[in-house]
Write a protein that holds these residues in place. Structure first.
Motif, mmCIF file in Angstrom:
data_model
loop_
_atom_site.group_PDB
_atom_site.id
_atom_site.type_symbol
_atom_site.label_atom_id
_atom_site.label_comp_id
_atom_site.label_asym_id
_atom_site.label_seq_id
_atom_site.Cartn_x
_atom_site.Cartn_y
_atom_site.Cartn_z
ATOM 1 N N THR A 238 -28.022 22.749 -16.937
ATOM 2 C CA THR A 238 -27.924 23.634 -18.353
ATOM 3 C C THR A 238 -26.703 24.689 -17.733
ATOM 4 O O THR A 238 -27.013 25.210 -16.855
ATOM 5 N N LYS A 262 -26.381 19.383 -20.083
ATOM 6 C CA LYS A 262 -26.728 19.684 -21.343
ATOM 7 C C LYS A 262 -25.993 21.273 -21.594
ATOM 8 O O LYS A 262 -25.810 21.915 -20.616
ATOM 9 N N THR A 264 -27.420 24.547 -23.219
ATOM 10 C CA THR A 264 -27.918 25.640 -22.846
ATOM 11 C C THR A 264 -29.399 25.285 -22.535
ATOM 12 O O THR A 264 -29.982 24.566 -23.033
ATOM 13 N N GLN A 266 -32.079 27.035 -23.420
ATOM 14 C CA GLN A 266 -32.717 27.132 -24.695
ATOM 15 C C GLN A 266 -32.858 25.987 -25.591
ATOM 16 O O GLN A 266 -34.062 25.524 -25.930
ATOM 17 N N GLN A 267 -31.734 25.076 -25.795
ATOM 18 C CA GLN A 267 -31.830 23.860 -26.316
ATOM 19 C C GLN A 267 -32.583 22.838 -25.442
ATOM 20 O O GLN A 267 -33.251 22.188 -26.213
ATOM 21 N N THR A 268 -32.503 22.805 -24.162
ATOM 22 C CA THR A 268 -33.098 22.048 -23.628
ATOM 23 C C THR A 268 -34.631 21.952 -23.507
ATOM 24 O O THR A 268 -35.438 21.207 -23.624
ATOM 25 N N LYS A 270 -35.973 23.471 -25.810
ATOM 26 C CA LYS A 270 -36.727 23.233 -27.225
ATOM 27 C C LYS A 270 -36.987 21.679 -27.542
ATOM 28 O O LYS A 270 -37.981 21.374 -27.960
ATOM 29 N N GLU A 271 -36.218 20.991 -26.908
ATOM 30 C CA GLU A 271 -36.245 19.564 -26.836
ATOM 31 C C GLU A 271 -37.434 18.952 -26.255
ATOM 32 O O GLU A 271 -38.073 18.153 -26.652
#
Length: 278
Positions: A238, A262, A264, A266-268, A270-271
């Motif tokens: 990321t 991916k 960021t 943060q997004q990863t 969260k997933e």
């Protein structure tokens, strides 16, 4: 040989018998160090006056093995307690001058030297041993400092490669700062060991906090990703920065075959957090 040995014994006895005068003369020769004697004693438990006489006797008696061991011990002690090297240099030169002053006084009383050759031979032996002490001290001092710096750097580098478990099988590795040849080796060691010890199946590596990598570092990082895959772990990258991606594009390098990418961290996160909450 017996004559030389007896002469050495007489000189050492003269120094011992005039211990207080020797110390007074030495303190007058090393003004800057004299005011720091108590501080050095308290800081490093180093008795400068006692050690000065020990050095002088080793030099006069030509005890090379003891002199070298003593110099090595002194080097470590001064480096360990971060004592000022300039004080040591001044102190040793003051010991040299004081020792020669007492040899002169001894000769005046005992008419020790019968010829110039005898005096020059003694001069060479005395100064060579003092120089040998000083050189050995400096080498020991530098070696200890270098080892300390390397140890501290190794500790810092390992602390700067934190593998953070998110679950029993998923962990995050956020990287920040410059990644040079030394640090990429630390990353390799920490990552492969961490995967094995923590039984990591998915390792999220965030690169958003690192500076641009040199080509040889990128190549090494590729090999680390290969190693991660060989250990049965999935790598997710990321935060790939534009300048790093640009360098890779122009060099024909891609991480996509070795890792999933991916946007960021943060997004990863969260997933994966949502996945484990389901």
């Amino acid at each position: 040989m017996d004559i030389i040995y007896n002469q050495r014994e007489k000189m050492t006895d003269f120094i011992r018998d005039n211990k207080q005068n020797f110390q007074d003369k030495l303190l007058s020769e090393a003004v800057n160090v004299a005011s720091k004697i108590n501080d050095i004693l308290e800081t490093g438990n180093i008795d400068l006056l006692k050690n000065a006489q020990k050095l002088s006797l080793y030099v006069v008696e030509q005890k090379e093995e003891q002199l070298i061991t003593f110099a090595q011990q002194e080097g470590v002690a001064w480096a360990k307690h971060a004592l000022t090297l300039a004080f040591k240099l001044e102190w040793v030169q003051a010991i040299r001058r004081t020792l020669w002053h007492f040899i002169y006084q001894y000769d005046r009383i005992n008419n020790h030297f019968n010829s110039r050759e005898e005096f020059y031979a003694l001069e060479m032996r005395i100064n060579d041993k003092i120089d040998q002490f000083l050189n050995t001290f400096l080498i020991s001092y530098s070696k200890y400092k270098d080892e300390l710096i390397a140890s501290q750097r190794d500790l810092v580098e390992h602390l700067s490669v934190p593998i953070i478990p998110l679950s029993q099988s998923v962990a995050v590795l956020p990287l920040t700062g410059m990644v040079d040849t030394y640090r990429i080796q630390t990353i390799e060691e920490k990552v492969l060991t961490g995967i094995s010890d923590l039984k990591i199946q998915t390792l999220i590596i965030d690169l958003s906090g690192i500076a641009n990598m040199e080509m040889h570092v990128i190549d090494h990082f590729q090999k680390i990703l290969t190693g991660i895959s060989m250990m049965g772990c999935k790598a997710i990258l990321t935060g790939l920065r534009a300048d790093l991606v640009r360098t890779m594009i122009h060099s024909g390098i891609s991480f996509e075959e070795r890792a999933e990418t991916k946007g960021t961290l943060q997004q990863t996160l969260k997933e994966y957090l949502e996945l484990y909450q389901m």
